[in-house]
Design a protein around this motif. Sequence first.
Motif, PDB file in Angstrom:
ATOM      1  N   SER A   1       0.830  -1.205   0.000  1.00  0.00           N
ATOM      2  CA  SER A   1       0.000   0.000   0.000  1.00  0.00           C
ATOM      3  C   SER A   1       0.867   1.259   0.000  1.00  0.00           C
ATOM      4  O   SER A   1       0.593   2.220  -0.737  1.00  0.00           O
ATOM      5  CB  SER A   1      -0.899   0.009   1.238  1.00  0.00           C
TER       6      SER A   1
ATOM      7  N   ASP B   1      -7.128   5.313  -0.253  1.00  0.00           N
ATOM      8  CA  ASP B   1      -7.471   4.895  -1.616  1.00  0.00           C
ATOM      9  C   ASP B   1      -6.461   3.900  -2.179  1.00  0.00           C
ATOM     10  O   ASP B   1      -6.680   3.348  -3.267  1.00  0.00           O
ATOM     11  CB  ASP B   1      -7.535   6.115  -2.543  1.00  0.00           C
TER      12      ASP B   1
ATOM     13  N   SER C   1      -4.119  -1.983   0.388  1.00  0.00           N
ATOM     14  CA  SER C   1      -4.334  -3.330  -0.153  1.00  0.00           C
ATOM     15  C   SER C   1      -5.559  -3.942   0.518  1.00  0.00           C
ATOM     16  O   SER C   1      -6.067  -3.435   1.526  1.00  0.00           O
ATOM     17  CB  SER C   1      -3.106  -4.201   0.117  1.00  0.00           C
ATOM     18  N   GLU C   2      -6.007  -5.043  -0.011  1.00  0.00           N
ATOM     19  CA  GLU C   2      -7.170  -5.710   0.579  1.00  0.00           C
ATOM     20  C   GLU C   2      -6.894  -6.121   2.018  1.00  0.00           C
ATOM     21  O   GLU C   2      -7.751  -5.963   2.897  1.00  0.00           O
ATOM     22  CB  GLU C   2      -7.534  -6.948  -0.254  1.00  0.00           C
ATOM     23  N   ALA C   3      -5.673  -6.617   2.265  1.00  0.00           N
ATOM     24  CA  ALA C   3      -5.328  -7.056   3.620  1.00  0.00           C
ATOM     25  C   ALA C   3      -5.301  -5.866   4.577  1.00  0.00           C
ATOM     26  O   ALA C   3      -5.796  -5.944   5.706  1.00  0.00           O
ATOM     27  CB  ALA C   3      -3.976  -7.757   3.610  1.00  0.00           C
ATOM     28  N   SER C   4      -4.727  -4.742   4.133  1.00  0.00           N
ATOM     29  CA  SER C   4      -4.658  -3.556   4.989  1.00  0.00           C
ATOM     30  C   SER C   4      -6.043  -2.985   5.257  1.00  0.00           C
ATOM     31  O   SER C   4      -6.349  -2.548   6.371  1.00  0.00           O
ATOM     32  CB  SER C   4      -3.776  -2.486   4.342  1.00  0.00           C
ATOM     33  N   THR C   5      -6.885  -2.990   4.232  1.00  0.00           N
ATOM     34  CA  THR C   5      -8.252  -2.496   4.398  1.00  0.00           C
ATOM     35  C   THR C   5      -9.011  -3.336   5.412  1.00  0.00           C
ATOM     36  O   THR C   5      -9.687  -2.814   6.307  1.00  0.00           O
ATOM     37  CB  THR C   5      -8.997  -2.508   3.055  1.00  0.00           C
ATOM     38  N   GLN C   6      -8.888  -4.659   5.286  1.00  0.00           N
ATOM     39  CA  GLN C   6      -9.574  -5.569   6.200  1.00  0.00           C
ATOM     40  C   GLN C   6      -9.077  -5.373   7.640  1.00  0.00           C
ATOM     41  O   GLN C   6      -9.870  -5.378   8.589  1.00  0.00           O
ATOM     42  CB  GLN C   6      -9.363  -7.019   5.752  1.00  0.00           C
ATOM     43  N   TYR C   7      -7.766  -5.197   7.788  1.00  0.00           N
ATOM     44  CA  TYR C   7      -7.181  -5.009   9.119  1.00  0.00           C
ATOM     45  C   TYR C   7      -7.717  -3.721   9.750  1.00  0.00           C
ATOM     46  O   TYR C   7      -8.123  -3.718  10.922  1.00  0.00           O
ATOM     47  CB  TYR C   7      -5.658  -4.936   9.010  1.00  0.00           C
TER      48      TYR C   7
ATOM     49  N   GLU D   1     -10.445  -2.085   9.068  1.00  0.00           N
ATOM     50  CA  GLU D   1     -11.874  -2.226   9.365  1.00  0.00           C
ATOM     51  C   GLU D   1     -12.082  -2.987  10.671  1.00  0.00           C
ATOM     52  O   GLU D   1     -12.981  -2.666  11.454  1.00  0.00           O
ATOM     53  CB  GLU D   1     -12.586  -2.937   8.219  1.00  0.00           C
TER      54      GLU D   1
END
Length: 422
Positions: A172, A226, A229-235, A237
């Motif tokens: 990211s 924006d 990464s998907e993993a960072s977004t999930q973390y 959240e």
Amino acid sequence: MDIKIPRGTQDIKPGDAEKWQFVEQKAHEICARYNYKEIRTPVFEHTELFQRGVGETTDIVQKEMYTFTDLGDRSLTLRPEGTASVVRSFVENKLYGQAEQPVKLYYTGPMFRYERPQSGRMRQFVQFGIEALGSEDPAVDAEVMALAMDFYEELGLSGLKLVINSLGDQESRKAHREALVNHFEPRISEFCTDCQERLHTNPLRILDCKTDAAHELMHNAPSILDYLSEASTQYFEEVKSLLDEMGVAYVVDDTLVRGLDYYNSTAFEIMLEGEGFGAISTLSGGGRYNGLVEELGGPATPGIGFAMSIERLLMALESQGIELPVNAGLDVYMVTMGEAADRKGSVLLHQLRKAGLKADKDYLGRKPKAQFKDADRKQADITLILGDQELEAGVINVKYMASGEQEEVAIEQLAERLTGGY
């Protein structure tokens, strides 16, 4: 020669020191509840520790460190912050190998930065901070922020604002870095020299610049959110979800950067809003620093922590008119009349102190009236009156200042009487 205190330092005098003791004891208590253990590290370390740990491009390393060469021709630096030293100790003492994981530590002590002294910003200041090493569970992120908020709230502060952001993982940050360079590069000449130097070394730090904070490119700069990464977004959240369920209020600010290079993933600051302390001021901040342990020679170990200024905390308490429940008064003041009574009074004081009482007497040979005034100044709860006549009778007069009541007590029973023994 008129020698004065160095600029940017302060004397903490009696009357104020008790406030420091109170908030420091509060820090010990709350860390015990959260199962954080105290660690104490040296006031100075090898300069390389901060160059590698804090970051070569930071203002701290480039402009603010107190660095000197010792008699062994070693470059040493007074610690400017606490995390690098704690992580160095974690690696050097192989705390990553102990059974209890994650390793949850806290510290309090003086830090040193050469910067322009101003209200709440000293060249020698005291930090309280915590570090949790060994877990990448979002629950630890939420716990760290909750501990900080609990600490402030239990001291009575209101108007607190927890601001959070995610700086993302390596993937990211790389994408966001490229976007920032493309955004700022065409007009970088309009920015300060620090920002110009950071454009290709650490463009994220441009967002933290106070000199160019009003520049239009700051307001429409690419948001890290924006580019997560998907993993960072999930973390991120999950961190927010846990805070919601814990009832810890927060706001998300995608411009929150933090001033040290080692931060990644979760970042946060706690601010105080309201009159008397500026429109909005930062009390503390912290975040994740996954990768710092490896940078300092240890195994791959995630970490998160925060640090707060005790000076700024005390300023905030004062701005809100919060009186800390500190008692600087005496339990007992001994008024003596006559040489023999004065000598016996010293012996009795020793006994009372051994019994756990805060006790004092006159040591300037003052008259009884002046001694009573001194007892009032020292806020004594009880005044003992001992003269040659009482000494001969084997008794002492005990005056309870709040009620004005007075009684005679046998001298040999005094300590037991005053400690509730009979």
